[in-house]
Structure formats: C-alpha cells, structure tokens
Design a protein around this motif. Sequence first.
Motif, PDB file in Angstrom:
ATOM      1  N   PHE A 174      48.042 -24.729   8.951  1.00 23.37           N
ATOM      2  CA  PHE A 174      48.366 -25.430   7.711  1.00 23.37           C
ATOM      3  C   PHE A 174      49.864 -25.705   7.723  1.00 23.37           C
ATOM      4  CE2 PHE A 174      44.274 -23.993   6.480  1.00 23.37           C
ATOM      5  CZ  PHE A 174      43.894 -24.630   5.314  1.00 23.37           C
ATOM      6  N   ALA A 175      50.237 -26.884   7.278  1.00 21.35           N
ATOM      7  CA  ALA A 175      51.649 -27.271   7.201  1.00 21.35           C
ATOM      8  C   ALA A 175      52.109 -27.203   5.747  1.00 21.35           C
ATOM      9  CB  ALA A 175      51.843 -28.684   7.736  1.00 21.35           C
ATOM     10  N   ARG A 176      53.300 -26.687   5.559  1.00 12.95           N
ATOM     11  CA  ARG A 176      53.889 -26.641   4.220  1.00 12.95           C
ATOM     12  C   ARG A 176      54.294 -28.058   3.832  1.00 12.95           C
ATOM     13  NH1 ARG A 176      58.570 -22.375   2.689  1.00 12.95           N
ATOM     14  NH2 ARG A 176      56.833 -20.970   3.085  1.00 12.95           N
ATOM     15  N   GLU A 177      53.804 -28.505   2.667  1.00 13.44           N
ATOM     16  CA  GLU A 177      54.067 -29.875   2.229  1.00 13.44           C
ATOM     17  C   GLU A 177      54.945 -29.981   0.996  1.00 13.44           C
ATOM     18  OE1 GLU A 177      50.261 -31.786   1.756  1.00 13.44           O
ATOM     19  OE2 GLU A 177      50.289 -32.415   3.851  1.00 13.44           O
ATOM     20  N   GLY A 178      55.006 -28.933   0.221  1.00  9.97           N
ATOM     21  CA  GLY A 178      55.798 -29.073  -0.993  1.00  9.97           C
ATOM     22  C   GLY A 178      55.876 -27.804  -1.810  1.00  9.97           C
ATOM     23  N   TYR A 179      56.714 -27.862  -2.808  1.00  8.88           N
ATOM     24  CA  TYR A 179      56.962 -26.738  -3.701  1.00  8.88           C
ATOM     25  C   TYR A 179      56.554 -27.157  -5.106  1.00  8.88           C
ATOM     26  CZ  TYR A 179      59.547 -22.778  -5.718  1.00  8.88           C
ATOM     27  OH  TYR A 179      59.898 -21.634  -6.371  1.00  8.88           O
ATOM     28  N   LEU A 180      55.652 -26.420  -5.713  1.00  8.65           N
ATOM     29  CA  LEU A 180      55.101 -26.753  -7.021  1.00  8.65           C
ATOM     30  C   LEU A 180      55.680 -25.806  -8.068  1.00  8.65           C
ATOM     31  CD1 LEU A 180      51.423 -27.105  -5.767  1.00  8.65           C
ATOM     32  CD2 LEU A 180      53.066 -28.948  -6.135  1.00  8.65           C
ATOM     33  N   ARG A 181      56.679 -26.285  -8.793  1.00  6.27           N
ATOM     34  CA  ARG A 181      57.358 -25.456  -9.798  1.00  6.27           C
ATOM     35  C   ARG A 181      56.490 -25.342 -11.050  1.00  6.27           C
ATOM     36  NH1 ARG A 181      62.570 -28.083 -11.068  1.00  6.27           N
ATOM     37  NH2 ARG A 181      61.367 -29.954 -10.673  1.00  6.27           N
ATOM     38  N   SER A 182      56.411 -24.132 -11.589  1.00  9.10           N
ATOM     39  CA  SER A 182      55.630 -23.858 -12.802  1.00  9.10           C
ATOM     40  C   SER A 182      54.229 -24.459 -12.704  1.00  9.10           C
ATOM     41  CB  SER A 182      56.344 -24.390 -14.044  1.00  9.10           C
ATOM     42  OG  SER A 182      57.571 -23.724 -14.215  1.00  9.10           O
ATOM     43  N   TYR A 183      53.583 -24.279 -11.573  1.00 14.05           N
ATOM     44  CA  TYR A 183      52.298 -24.908 -11.275  1.00 14.05           C
ATOM     45  C   TYR A 183      51.140 -24.284 -12.053  1.00 14.05           C
ATOM     46  CZ  TYR A 183      48.459 -26.800  -8.486  1.00 14.05           C
ATOM     47  OH  TYR A 183      47.322 -27.436  -8.078  1.00 14.05           O
ATOM     48  N   ARG A 184      51.128 -22.967 -12.153  1.00 11.10           N
ATOM     49  CA  ARG A 184      50.062 -22.263 -12.871  1.00 11.10           C
ATOM     50  C   ARG A 184      50.655 -21.118 -13.663  1.00 11.10           C
ATOM     51  NH1 ARG A 184      46.359 -22.048  -7.785  1.00 11.10           N
ATOM     52  NH2 ARG A 184      45.173 -23.951  -8.073  1.00 11.10           N
ATOM     53  N   GLN A 185      49.946 -20.781 -14.737  1.00 10.76           N
ATOM     54  CA  GLN A 185      50.313 -19.596 -15.497  1.00 10.76           C
ATOM     55  C   GLN A 185      49.739 -18.372 -14.783  1.00 10.76           C
ATOM     56  OE1 GLN A 185      52.191 -19.268 -18.575  1.00 10.76           O
ATOM     57  NE2 GLN A 185      52.821 -21.179 -17.600  1.00 10.76           N
ATOM     58  N   ILE A 186      50.591 -17.408 -14.538  1.00  9.24           N
ATOM     59  CA  ILE A 186      50.200 -16.180 -13.857  1.00  9.24           C
ATOM     60  C   ILE A 186      50.357 -15.038 -14.846  1.00  9.24           C
ATOM     61  CG2 ILE A 186      50.598 -14.706 -11.843  1.00  9.24           C
ATOM     62  CD1 ILE A 186      49.875 -17.656 -11.203  1.00  9.24           C
ATOM     63  N   ARG A 187      49.237 -14.668 -15.420  1.00  7.84           N
ATOM     64  CA  ARG A 187      49.229 -13.577 -16.397  1.00  7.84           C
ATOM     65  C   ARG A 187      50.342 -13.756 -17.433  1.00  7.84           C
ATOM     66  NH1 ARG A 187      47.627 -12.321 -11.586  1.00  7.84           N
ATOM     67  NH2 ARG A 187      49.633 -11.730 -10.737  1.00  7.84           N
ATOM     68  N   GLY A 188      50.396 -14.975 -17.990  1.00 10.24           N
ATOM     69  CA  GLY A 188      51.329 -15.269 -19.073  1.00 10.24           C
ATOM     70  C   GLY A 188      52.692 -15.792 -18.666  1.00 10.24           C
ATOM     71  N   LYS A 189      52.956 -15.918 -17.376  1.00  5.61           N
ATOM     72  CA  LYS A 189      54.254 -16.435 -16.916  1.00  5.61           C
ATOM     73  C   LYS A 189      54.023 -17.609 -15.964  1.00  5.61           C
ATOM     74  CE  LYS A 189      56.467 -11.926 -17.078  1.00  5.61           C
ATOM     75  NZ  LYS A 189      57.020 -10.829 -16.315  1.00  5.61           N
ATOM     76  N   SER A 190      54.975 -18.548 -15.980  1.00  4.99           N
ATOM     77  CA  SER A 190      54.875 -19.676 -15.055  1.00  4.99           C
ATOM     78  C   SER A 190      55.084 -19.203 -13.628  1.00  4.99           C
ATOM     79  CB  SER A 190      55.943 -20.734 -15.385  1.00  4.99           C
ATOM     80  OG  SER A 190      55.606 -21.383 -16.572  1.00  4.99           O
ATOM     81  N   GLY A 191      54.219 -19.692 -12.744  1.00  9.50           N
ATOM     82  CA  GLY A 191      54.332 -19.328 -11.335  1.00  9.50           C
ATOM     83  C   GLY A 191      54.627 -20.532 -10.472  1.00  9.50           C
ATOM     84  N   ASN A 192      55.476 -20.335  -9.492  1.00  6.85           N
ATOM     85  CA  ASN A 192      55.800 -21.366  -8.512  1.00  6.85           C
ATOM     86  C   ASN A 192      54.927 -21.171  -7.276  1.00  6.85           C
ATOM     87  OD1 ASN A 192      57.889 -22.262 -10.228  1.00  6.85           O
ATOM     88  ND2 ASN A 192      59.308 -20.788  -9.322  1.00  6.85           N
ATOM     89  N   PHE A 193      54.446 -22.260  -6.737  1.00  2.00           N
ATOM     90  CA  PHE A 193      53.522 -22.221  -5.605  1.00  2.00           C
ATOM     91  C   PHE A 193      54.006 -23.131  -4.487  1.00  2.00           C
ATOM     92  CE2 PHE A 193      50.986 -20.496  -8.890  1.00  2.00           C
ATOM     93  CZ  PHE A 193      49.897 -19.854  -8.331  1.00  2.00           C
ATOM     94  N   TRP A 194      53.639 -22.766  -3.274  1.00  3.02           N
ATOM     95  CA  TRP A 194      53.809 -23.639  -2.128  1.00  3.02           C
ATOM     96  C   TRP A 194      52.497 -24.394  -1.927  1.00  3.02           C
ATOM     97  CZ3 TRP A 194      58.358 -24.701  -0.369  1.00  3.02           C
ATOM     98  CH2 TRP A 194      59.382 -23.743  -0.410  1.00  3.02           C
TER      99      TRP A 194
END
Length: 179
Positions: free
Chosen positions: A150-170
């Motif tokens: 798998f190739a890294r394509e991007g950075y997703l800021r505040s993509y999902r809520q993680i137990r009440g906090k915004s989470g950043n995802f690759w």
Amino acid sequence: MKPADLPCSAHPLVTLRHLERDDARAWYAYLADPVVVEHTSWDLRSIDDLQSNFDDYASARPASPMRLAVVLRDGGQLVGTIGLNAISLQHRTAEIAYDLSPVVWGKGVATSVVNSVVGWGFQRLGLLRIQATVLESNERSIRVLERCHFAREGYLRSYRQIRGKSGNFWLYACIAGMS
C-alpha cells in the motif's frame, strides 16, 4: 458468499471464514482491551454495540460491507476480523479494515490476511483500488500496509471522531497490478 468464494489465508496459524453472530463474544473480548483499541476508531461500550455490524455483513446486497473471521487453524478460536467496507462496484473500489487479538500480534498474521483479502478483492471481485485509513498513531498497522504494497497517499486531518476527540489518519491505497 460461498465458502469456496472466500479468500484463503496462506498463514500456517490462521484461516478465514464467514463472521457469525456467535463470534460476537470473542470479538468483543479483545476489542474491549485498551491496548487493542488505543490506535483504532472502535468505541464500544458493550457487546451490544457490535450487533448492528452483523446485520450489515449478512446482507445479500452486492456492495454491502463484508467481514470475515480470522480463526486459529488449531481449535477455531476467533483471533481477528478483516473485511471490505465502502465497496463501490461502479468505481471498482473498496476500503479494507481489520483488527486482531494480541495473541497473534508479531506473528505475521495481519500481513498474511491483508495480502489474502487484497488479492481476492482484485482477482475475484474485480476491484482496481483498495484503500485503508489508519490512525496516525497506529504504527503497527502502518507497517502492515506498507509490507502489503500500500502506498501512502495523503493525510486526513480530523477525519474521524475517536472516542470524543478528532483523529488524524493516513490514507493508503493499493492499486491492482502495481504491487
């Protein structure tokens, strides 16, 4: 999906089968472990929180999400799940997701089952792209995805809520014929 249509795991410790409602207790047991969920977006408060997932996975609709049980070859104990979400038959894409019990961490199981499902998705389902979103802190999963081409394509800021906090995802992706 018939058993013959399922992807096969080449790993000597585990095999893949349909995920069943009877798996809920074992699935919840390891997902309730803080070490397991620390770097995921799971937010379960009880075993009941898993039940709606089984309805989605049992659907006969062609693009419905699918989830398979990762079980020990010796004894059949559930030690993980893996599946495809956000399946688009029109665009021939899907998103892979997986989770494993710590009893099989560090044994190559994740790499084996991800490779199996990706290969199956390309060959049997005719997918062209399989992507994954991984919490930026989940270094183990990042290594698995990179080992699986798998190739890294991007950075997703505040993509999902993680137990009440915004989470950043690759964002990672694997393209048919490019691995």
